[in-house]
Design an enzyme around this catalytic site. Structure first.
Site, PDB file in Angstrom:
ATOM      1  N   PRO A 132      23.340  27.399 -26.255  1.00  0.00           N
ATOM      2  CA  PRO A 132      24.338  27.164 -25.223  1.00  0.00           C
ATOM      3  C   PRO A 132      24.519  28.357 -24.298  1.00  0.00           C
ATOM      4  O   PRO A 132      24.842  29.454 -24.733  1.00  0.00           O
ATOM      5  CB  PRO A 132      25.631  26.928 -26.026  1.00  0.00           C
ATOM      6  CG  PRO A 132      25.196  26.698 -27.424  1.00  0.00           C
ATOM      7  CD  PRO A 132      23.914  27.410 -27.594  1.00  0.00           C
ATOM      8  N   GLU A 133      24.264  28.144 -23.044  1.00  0.00           N
ATOM      9  CA  GLU A 133      24.642  29.117 -22.028  1.00  0.00           C
ATOM     10  C   GLU A 133      25.740  28.450 -21.218  1.00  0.00           C
ATOM     11  O   GLU A 133      26.218  27.385 -21.601  1.00  0.00           O
ATOM     12  CB  GLU A 133      23.433  29.487 -21.161  1.00  0.00           C
ATOM     13  CG  GLU A 133      22.381  30.227 -21.984  1.00  0.00           C
ATOM     14  CD  GLU A 133      21.409  31.023 -21.127  1.00  0.00           C
ATOM     15  OE1 GLU A 133      21.759  31.371 -19.985  1.00  0.00           O
ATOM     16  OE2 GLU A 133      20.299  31.280 -21.600  1.00  0.00           O
TER      17      GLU A 133
END
Length: 273
Positions: free
Chosen positions: A2-3
DNA sequence: AGTATCTCCTGCGTGC
DNA sequence: TGCACGCAGGAGATAC
């Protein structure tokens, strides 16, 4: 992994399902995340109502009356909404659940346990994890003048610099690689030696790459899925990340992989100077 | 203050 | 099929 786009995808996915709903209970199966989940949290949350779900950098903030539940997905975390009446067998690493009064369940899954779930009384800006953060990359506060000013005298590579959450939040390894490719900047270039004009281009590219990734639901590598379990589609748009030795989509020269600050860095030696 | 290194952790790909 | 191994990486902690 997850960014910012994945976190925003998650936020948009869960908010409609849990906002203005009352938490019946919190179930913690594994307390050992990056920091232990506070012991008192279950008792504290029971009976409280989630007002909204916000995001600051890669932190999700579940606003609850007098404070916020701060959730970070780390490297491998995900949040899944189970709508009332649906059955999903418990999987390994399903560490935490929030159960709501209409039987909606918010399930936190995190194999590597790099994520965290913490509590902060209002205001959230007082939390040490939040208060030192730089501007949001998609806000007007994030601009070339700021980057230029803050980078003077810095010898760190430009890629390391834009991945520093005190400079700007939410630019992780994938999108740093991608934005530098579009901006035509060699990721090894000292941040302090980059001109204002090139920072203007870079800021534009960072905003464009992140916005585009949010539009298509983030990047799914291996196992990222949104809160509905569906993958993101940005992976097919990647120009350099994960493409070492493959031809540059612009000039066909083979892409080069190096390491900057322990991070995999891929770039085109011809297009990025 | 800036920079580099260490650290947490599991799943996956590779080589035997 | 199974094992050992290396690697991935967000970002705070630590040491200079």
């Amino acid at each position: 992994m997850p960014e910012l786009p994945e976190v925003e995808t998650t936020r948009r996915g869960i908010e409609p399902h849990i906002a203005r709903k009352r938490i019946t209970k919190m179930v913690v199966r594994e307390r050992r995340l990056r920091w232990p989940i506070p012991k008192a949290l279950e008792a504290q949350l029971a009976g409280q109502t989630v007002d909204s779900v916000e995001r600051r950098g890669k932190y999700l903030l579940l606003r609850i009356n007098t404070g916020s539940l701060i959730v970070h997905l780390g490297m491998s975390g995900s949040l899944r909404v189970l709508e009332p009446g649906t059955q999903q067998p418990l999987k390994k690493h399903d560490h935490v659940e929030l159960v709501f009064d209409d039987d909606t369940v918010l399930r936190y899954h995190d194999p590597r346990r790099f994520g965290c779930i913490l509590w902060q009384e209002d205001p959230v800006s007082g939390h040490p994890l939040i208060e030192s953060l730089g501007p949001e990359p998609l806000s007007a506060d994030f601009n070339a003048r700021l980057l230029f000013a803050r980078s003077r005298g810095r010898k760190a590579p430009i890629k390391t610099f834009i991945m520093d959450s005190k400079v700007v939040v939410g630019v992780g390894n994938i999108y740093a690689n991608e934005a530098l490719f579009f901006a035509g900047i060699n990721p090894q270039r000292a941040a302090g030696k980059v001109s204002l004009a090139r920072y203007e281009k870079l800021v534009e590219c960072i905003k464009r790459v992140l916005a585009r990734a949010i539009e298509v639901g983030g990047t799914t590598l291996r196992d990222f899925t949104g809160s509905d379990g569906k993958p993101g589609y940005f992976a097919q748009s990647l120009q350099v990340y994960g493409r070492a030795e493959q031809p540059c989509n612009h000039c066909k020269a083979p892409l080069k992989e190096i390491r900057l600050g322990q991070r995999s860095t891929v770039y085109c030696t011809r297009c990025q100077r």
